[in-house]
Write a protein that holds these residues in place. Structure first.
Motif, mmCIF file in Angstrom:
data_model
loop_
_atom_site.group_PDB
_atom_site.id
_atom_site.type_symbol
_atom_site.label_atom_id
_atom_site.label_comp_id
_atom_site.label_asym_id
_atom_site.label_seq_id
_atom_site.Cartn_x
_atom_site.Cartn_y
_atom_site.Cartn_z
ATOM 1 N N LEU A 88 0.826 -1.211 0.000
ATOM 2 C CA LEU A 88 0.000 0.000 0.000
ATOM 3 C C LEU A 88 0.858 1.259 0.000
ATOM 4 N N ASN A 89 2.036 1.199 0.597
ATOM 5 C CA ASN A 89 2.965 2.334 0.480
ATOM 6 C C ASN A 89 3.418 2.501 -0.964
ATOM 7 N N ALA B 159 -1.444 14.541 0.546
ATOM 8 C CA ALA B 159 -0.491 13.471 0.244
ATOM 9 C C ALA B 159 0.607 13.974 -0.688
ATOM 10 N N SER C 129 0.573 4.115 -2.907
ATOM 11 C CA SER C 129 0.471 5.556 -2.646
ATOM 12 C C SER C 129 1.525 6.322 -3.437
ATOM 13 N N LEU D 290 -5.665 14.478 -1.959
ATOM 14 C CA LEU D 290 -4.510 14.445 -2.859
ATOM 15 C C LEU D 290 -3.516 15.541 -2.489
ATOM 16 N N ARG E 206 0.551 6.452 -7.126
ATOM 17 C CA ARG E 206 -0.524 7.419 -7.365
ATOM 18 C C ARG E 206 0.031 8.850 -7.429
ATOM 19 N N ILE E 207 0.972 9.169 -6.557
ATOM 20 C CA ILE E 207 1.572 10.503 -6.582
ATOM 21 C C ILE E 207 2.353 10.712 -7.878
ATOM 22 N N TYR F 297 -7.735 9.231 -5.056
ATOM 23 C CA TYR F 297 -7.972 9.996 -3.835
ATOM 24 C C TYR F 297 -9.414 10.482 -3.820
#
Length: 321
Positions: free
Chosen positions: A251-252, A291, A255, A288, A258-259, A282
């Protein structure tokens, strides 16, 4: 769970904007050696005829390159190409400045013929791709697995000799074909420690299905349990294996990806921050933004403005976001 599975290597190469550029060729003979400064971009050379020795700064032993072999330098390291051991190298720059008809020459004769160039990438390539590779990738050309690399080099040779219409564009695309196959070959043959991060995950039978699932649907609210189902292992097995191979939990990793997707959309000026937030997973623009600032140090709006990309409003009509 049946899910669509993407190709992370293809997505990363697309995101970092790989481009290929051919350089002046090199012909060498007799007793010769050429010293090259650390190159810009990712350097590649292929031996089209003959053989030589390659010495790379930081690599313990010289490597013999035979006809059909090629290599990639993924880091800016100085290197020497030589006809044999014990020859004092001459600097490459004056030789290539004096090149005529697209060919630089050193020594006497034409025992060895090289084709070369470089690959350039966008600003995120170092962290996303190159840091996961060794500084030197050597591909022996006479193995069955290298058939497509040989084909690409043959086609580049033919284009450079005949110079038909749009030959520069064709050779640049063929060079990218070669790069992709070199990376495929390396990933397939890599031993422990020869690749790291998500690249290592692509070769792992447990991690790879989860990686592909996340890349196929980055906006999905994945749980470790769902990813474990995709990988056909237990939740604890996936979590431990992913952390061991990739260096962070699944999951890290999701994330972070996604960024990366959001940043690429912002660089293109593609859509409002609210739309981008929804499409990369998000629930809101503020989620968003929080993050994104935590990872990059800048808000999406500031990041986009710093790059000179168009700033769009949340609704398309109101104030900028």
């Amino acid at each position: 769970m049946n899910v669509q599975r993407a190709d992370p290597l293809e997505e990363v190469l697309t995101l970092v904007g790989a481009t290929g550029h051919l350089s002046v060729g090199l012909v060498a003979g007799g007793e010769w050696a050429v010293a090259f400064e650390p190159p810009q971009g990712v350097k590649f050379n292929a031996v089209r005829r003959g053989h030589c020795l390659l010495t790379v700064d930081g690599v313990p032993e010289p490597i013999r390159l035979d006809e059909g072999d090629c290599f990639l330098l993924t880091q800016p390291r100085s290197f020497i190409l030589a006809g044999g051991p014990g020859v004092e190298p001459v600097p490459a720059h004056p030789i290539f400045v004096a090149a005529t008809d697209g060919t630089a020459r050193v020594g006497t004769g034409d025992d060895v013929v090289f084709l070369g160039g470089r690959f350039d990438f966008g600003e995120r390539a170092q962290e996303l791709l190159l840091d996961g590779l060794p500084p030197l990738i050597h591909v022996p050309g006479r193995t069955p697995e290298a058939a497509t690399v040989r084909w690409a080099l043959d086609q580049i040779d033919a284009e450079l000799r005949a110079r038909p219409l749009a030959s520069t564009l064709v050779t640049e695309h063929l060079a990218l074909v070669m790069l992709i196959h070199v990376l495929r070959l390396h990933l397939a043959a890599a031993g422990p420690g020869e690749v790291s991060g998500w690249l290592a995950g692509l070769a792992d039978p447990v991690v790879a299905p989860a990686l592909r699932a996340m890349h196929a649907r980055p906006a999905h609210a994945w749980t470790v349990a769902q990813l474990a189902e995709v990988a056909a292992v237990s939740r604890s097995t996936l979590a431990a294996r992913f952390k061991q191979v990739v260096g962070q939990g699944p999951l890290n990793y999701l994330s972070g990806w996604r960024i990366e997707l959001a940043a690429e959309r912002l660089r293109r000026g593609d859509g409002t921050v609210a739309v981008i937030a929804r499409e990369v997973g998000y629930g809101s623009e503020s989620a968003l933004s929080n993050a994104f600032k935590r990872v990059t140090g800048a808000s999406p709006r500031d990041y986009r403005r710093r790059l000179g990309a168009p700033v769009r409003s949340g609704s398309g009509l109101g104030s900028a976001t």
